[in-house]
Design a protein around this motif. Structure first.
Motif, PDB file in Angstrom:
ATOM      1  N   ASP A   1       0.785  -1.186   0.091  1.00 16.43           N
ATOM      2  CA  ASP A   1       0.026  -0.072  -0.053  1.00 16.43           C
ATOM      3  C   ASP A   1       0.862   1.267  -0.109  1.00 16.43           C
ATOM      4  O   ASP A   1       1.861   1.201   0.616  1.00 16.43           O
ATOM      5  CB  ASP A   1      -0.771   0.084   1.232  1.00 16.43           C
ATOM      6  CG  ASP A   1      -2.091  -1.065   1.141  1.00 16.43           C
ATOM      7  OD1 ASP A   1      -2.248  -1.572   0.150  1.00 16.43           O
ATOM      8  OD2 ASP A   1      -2.960  -0.962   2.032  1.00 16.43           O
ATOM      9  N   ASP A   2       0.378   2.192  -0.684  1.00 17.65           N
ATOM     10  CA  ASP A   2       0.916   3.650  -0.423  1.00 17.65           C
ATOM     11  C   ASP A   2       1.511   4.159  -1.657  1.00 17.65           C
ATOM     12  O   ASP A   2       1.519   5.271  -2.261  1.00 17.65           O
ATOM     13  CB  ASP A   2       1.563   4.035   0.883  1.00 17.65           C
ATOM     14  CG  ASP A   2       0.786   3.825   2.145  1.00 17.65           C
ATOM     15  OD1 ASP A   2      -0.538   3.833   1.789  1.00 17.65           O
ATOM     16  OD2 ASP A   2       1.068   3.517   3.138  1.00 17.65           O
ATOM     17  N   GLY A   3       2.707   3.217  -2.266  1.00 17.90           N
ATOM     18  CA  GLY A   3       3.569   3.903  -3.133  1.00 17.90           C
ATOM     19  C   GLY A   3       4.946   4.330  -2.742  1.00 17.90           C
ATOM     20  O   GLY A   3       5.339   5.328  -3.130  1.00 17.90           O
ATOM     21  N   TYR A   4       5.745   3.590  -1.737  1.00 23.15           N
ATOM     22  CA  TYR A   4       6.982   4.007  -1.288  1.00 23.15           C
ATOM     23  C   TYR A   4       7.851   3.939  -2.257  1.00 23.15           C
ATOM     24  O   TYR A   4       7.854   2.799  -2.973  1.00 23.15           O
ATOM     25  CB  TYR A   4       7.218   3.590   0.142  1.00 23.15           C
ATOM     26  CG  TYR A   4       6.350   4.094   1.192  1.00 23.15           C
ATOM     27  CD1 TYR A   4       6.250   5.365   1.693  1.00 23.15           C
ATOM     28  CD2 TYR A   4       5.280   3.310   1.807  1.00 23.15           C
ATOM     29  CE1 TYR A   4       5.612   5.867   2.887  1.00 23.15           C
ATOM     30  CE2 TYR A   4       4.286   3.680   2.530  1.00 23.15           C
ATOM     31  CZ  TYR A   4       4.753   4.987   3.113  1.00 23.15           C
ATOM     32  OH  TYR A   4       3.548   5.429   4.012  1.00 23.15           O
ATOM     33  N   ARG A   5       9.024   4.768  -2.468  1.00 23.52           N
ATOM     34  CA  ARG A   5      10.154   4.670  -3.197  1.00 23.52           C
ATOM     35  C   ARG A   5      10.989   3.229  -2.788  1.00 23.52           C
ATOM     36  O   ARG A   5      11.437   2.737  -3.967  1.00 23.52           O
ATOM     37  CB  ARG A   5      10.926   5.641  -3.164  1.00 23.52           C
ATOM     38  CG  ARG A   5      12.092   6.130  -3.990  1.00 23.52           C
ATOM     39  CD  ARG A   5      12.611   7.426  -3.906  1.00 23.52           C
ATOM     40  NE  ARG A   5      13.515   7.832  -4.966  1.00 23.52           N
ATOM     41  CZ  ARG A   5      14.905   7.841  -4.847  1.00 23.52           C
ATOM     42  NH1 ARG A   5      15.293   7.627  -3.592  1.00 23.52           N
ATOM     43  NH2 ARG A   5      15.936   7.897  -5.672  1.00 23.52           N
TER      44      ARG A   5
END
Length: 374
Positions: free
Chosen positions: A145-149
């Motif tokens: 979830d979220d889309g962290y680098r």
């Protein structure tokens, strides 16, 4: 002619549900309804464990590493599991010294799953549940979830080494920004500044009250976050913005989000990309018209940037209700919650359960065996 994909609320529905504080008095009433004792109890559960917890943890580790783990007992015909993660870190401990999922622990997860299960994309799992395709025995889907680098730079190489696919849910309004996910931002603020001062600076009577209870810093921070999650979205944002202005913390590498170029690189590497709203609000704390804007904006942005309309959705914080679920169904084929359990062909495709991945691989192994569908 109306677009078939546009949800038009019934007359008066947007004003009637969910309740939205219209002025200062309404906001105070909303806060007074929140049970602070329950909030504190939930926060203490994160930080304080009794002897039974530690005995169970030790038994799980002993049986797993002794090769006695009964992995074959679960995930029979027509069953599958969805795991959810957020980020993988370089350091094995968080800001409070607590264990977090680092690259070493995550590689153990992936190696175990590749050895004992059949990792598939979430879309393949959904197709199997629907009966449109064969559902592999012992199917498991990894979701982030979220889309962290760090999903690109730390997660992707580990998955590639083991040939394991994954689905990442993108919060489109945070892509390419220096923004924080506000819960992690508050964690940094509370760990760097005197917690009682942070509570006072919030200007919120309930948070000030929490700050006077003599709680440990981590429990106090967790209690404040739990309390804020129960507020109407607009009220929560007011408090977070106040603290953000008073205690500015630059986003660190562990919490930085992907750029659009990096999102496209993940797609190029074979990751499946789903929607996670535009700004990550808890949808049950918004009027339905704003829920619709979050869903449609996220879906349309992903389609514009990637050239493919997303079919999968993840509820921020796992929260939904019948009205929100019905609206999500007008935009997406399937959606995942954070309600724990296994999936079966009888599962509701718009409220699929997931298992939150714990840090030790021995805990993950047992969760996959003993978590039961609700």
């Amino acid at each position: 002619m109306k677009d078939a994909n546009v949800f038009v609320p019934e007359a008066g529905r947007d004003q009637a549900w969910p309740e939205r504080p219209r002025n200062r008095i309404d906001r105070e009433r909303s806060r007074n309804r929140i049970d602070l004792a329950r909030v504190v109890s939930r926060a203490r559960g994160v930080d304080q464990r009794d002897w039974v917890y530690w005995v169970k943890k030790g038994v799980k580790a002993l049986t797993y590493y002794a090769g006695l783990h009964p992995a074959s007992l679960r995930l029979g015909e027509g069953e599958a599991a969805i795991l959810f993660y957020h980020k993988v870190q370089r350091r094995p401990v968080g800001v409070w010294g607590e264990p977090v999922l680092d690259v070493h622990a995550f590689e153990q997860h992936v190696a175990f799953l590749a050895r004992q299960y059949q990792p598939v994309l979430l879309s393949e799992l959904v197709a199997g549940l629907e009966g449109r395709a064969r559902l592999p025995r012992r199917a498991v889907a990894l979701t982030f979830d979220d889309g962290y680098r760090n999903n690109l730079y730390l997660v992707a190489p580990i998955l590639a080494r083991h040939g394991v696919p994954a689905t990442i849910f993108i919060t489109t309004g945070l892509v390419g920004t220096d923004g924080w996910m506000w819960g992690y931002e508050l964690e940094e603020i509370f760990s760097r500044s005197p917690p009682e001062q942070v509570c006072q600076a919030s200007g919120d009577p309930a948070i000030i009250r929490l700050g006077s209870l003599g709680l440990g810093p981590r429990v106090l921070m967790s209690a404040c976050v739990e309390y804020l999650k129960e507020l109407p979205h607009e009220s929560m944002l007011d408090i977070v913005e106040r603290l953000r202005a008073k205690f500015p913390v630059p986003v660190n590498d562990e919490n930085r989000f992907l750029s659009w170029e990096e999102v496209r690189e993940l797609a190029h590497q074979g990751f499946e990309l789903g929607a996670h709203t535009r700004s990550h609000p808890i949808l049950t704390r918004l009027p339905l018209a704003e829920v619709e804007r979050e869903l449609r904006s996220c879906r349309d942005t992903l389609e514009e940037k990637l050239g493919v309309r997303p079919a999968l959705f993840s509820y921020p914080n796992g929260a939904t209700c019948p009205e929100v679920t019905a609206l999500v169904g007008r935009y997406f084929q399937a959606a995942v919650t954070t309600r724990s359990g296994l999936c079966a062909r009888t599962s509701e495709l718009l409220e699929l359960p997931r298992i939150g991945a714990p840090v030790p691989v021995s805990e993950l192994a047992f969760d996959l065996v003993w978590k039961v569908s609700p």
